[in-house]
Scaffold this active site. Sequence first.
Site, PDB file in Angstrom:
ATOM      1  N   GLU A  97       0.739 -26.788 -35.263  1.00 48.08           N
ATOM      2  CA  GLU A  97       0.724 -28.236 -35.171  1.00 48.08           C
ATOM      3  C   GLU A  97       1.060 -28.677 -33.741  1.00 48.08           C
ATOM      4  OE1 GLU A  97       1.804 -29.104 -39.842  1.00 48.08           O
ATOM      5  OE2 GLU A  97       3.244 -29.736 -38.318  1.00 48.08           O
ATOM      6  N   CYS A 100       3.540 -32.500 -27.422  1.00 51.51           N
ATOM      7  CA  CYS A 100       4.428 -31.430 -27.877  1.00 51.51           C
ATOM      8  C   CYS A 100       3.564 -30.280 -28.384  1.00 51.51           C
ATOM      9  CB  CYS A 100       5.349 -31.956 -28.970  1.00 51.51           C
ATOM     10  SG  CYS A 100       6.474 -30.714 -29.659  1.00 51.51           S
ATOM     11  N   CYS A 103       8.116 -19.132 -36.462  1.00 50.34           N
ATOM     12  CA  CYS A 103       9.200 -18.873 -35.516  1.00 50.34           C
ATOM     13  C   CYS A 103      10.061 -17.749 -36.056  1.00 50.34           C
ATOM     14  CB  CYS A 103      10.052 -20.124 -35.303  1.00 50.34           C
ATOM     15  SG  CYS A 103      11.326 -19.927 -34.023  1.00 50.34           S
ATOM     16  N   CYS A 121      16.355 -20.802 -37.478  1.00 47.55           N
ATOM     17  CA  CYS A 121      17.400 -21.832 -37.443  1.00 47.55           C
ATOM     18  C   CYS A 121      17.392 -22.575 -38.775  1.00 47.55           C
ATOM     19  CB  CYS A 121      17.159 -22.794 -36.289  1.00 47.55           C
ATOM     20  SG  CYS A 121      17.269 -22.002 -34.659  1.00 47.55           S
ATOM     21  N   CYS A 135      15.710 -26.237 -39.393  1.00 47.90           N
ATOM     22  CA  CYS A 135      14.376 -26.468 -38.851  1.00 47.90           C
ATOM     23  C   CYS A 135      13.307 -26.013 -39.839  1.00 47.90           C
ATOM     24  CB  CYS A 135      14.224 -25.724 -37.523  1.00 47.90           C
ATOM     25  SG  CYS A 135      12.583 -25.875 -36.777  1.00 47.90           S
ATOM     26  N   CYS A 177      10.782 -34.254 -34.922  1.00 52.88           N
ATOM     27  CA  CYS A 177      11.481 -33.054 -34.487  1.00 52.88           C
ATOM     28  C   CYS A 177      12.003 -32.271 -35.690  1.00 52.88           C
ATOM     29  CB  CYS A 177      12.647 -33.442 -33.578  1.00 52.88           C
ATOM     30  SG  CYS A 177      13.560 -32.031 -32.957  1.00 52.88           S
TER      31      CYS A 177
END
Length: 360
Positions: free
Chosen positions: A91, A104, A111, A115, A118, A338
């Site tokens: 994305e 962005c 990932c 975390c 997230c 975010c």
Amino acid sequence: MTLNLLGLNRAELTQFLTGLGEKPFRARQLMRWIHQEGVADFSQMTDLSKTARQRLADHAHVEVPALVSEHIAGDGTRKWVLSLGPGNAIETVFIPEAHRGTLCISSQVGCALECSFCSTGQQGFNRNLTTAEIIGQVWWANQALGANHSNERVISNVVLMGMGEPLLNYDAVVMALDILLDDFGYGLSRRRVTLSTSGVIPALDRLGERIPVALAVSLHAPTDELRNQLVPINRKYPLAALMAACRRYLKTAPRDFITFEYVMLAGVNDSDLQARQLIDCVRDIPCKFNLIPFNPFPGSDYRRSSPERISRFRDILMAAGLIVTVRRTRGDDIDAACGQLAGKVVDRSRRHEKREEERI
């Protein structure tokens, strides 16, 4: 198999072209056509000779990720989902503002850092992006936004804050930075390209030596005990080591400060005590804080800190002389805010299977 020129910086493009018998200056022309004019068809590159165009057609191509879908938020934020092969998608988000337009971009499919707050980190990890796939996001956004070299720049800032940890894909990311900063590429200044990292210290040191750009560090906690839970890479690179790496980076950075990103999680990292601990943590580092209200996603147990708590936390930091902003949530109605980017990930890390095994 022909070579995708989208991911070559000027030095590599020059080497490729001279290998075809072309003059070195053709690299500058080719970069302008590909990155500034958004032309992928060699036959349309009219200042190249017919012979050069034919050689390029025989040995190279310009290929960008395919569009899966586009979403436009009520505030004008735009999100593109781009395909990277069966089951995988990334994305890319464009955030328009009065005096700038920020893109962005992602650096990995998923990932590897996991975390806990997230959405991307909870999807698992498949692979690193190639340089062409990283740059392809910028190329695609420029076309979608109607940008070209002859009109005013629509994308004024690029942030590597999308899916993935950029410094775990160091080589491809650095090559992409070369193209973003090249005057014959996208012509951005180092101050207008920001890399966000959770703190992969060896790669951060290499970045400072090779091609320092503006830096944002995902901090999110003032102590090792809490950051170990929220940002697991802290177990390998704890806060003291991370702060030392930030000081080293500042010696070559294009800005004279580090931006620390801090997601505000109700009852987790937003107390008055934690604000004071944060002041102690960064006391000798020129910096500013970007407080980010948590953006919920399905399956998350975290809650967003209240506006009053965020304001109180901000005031404590500011009273100590720190520069603090509170990020305005953009694009949350299309899951483009975010921490919400998820894409589609064929998880090679078996993260979900391992979680299920732990529950049994």
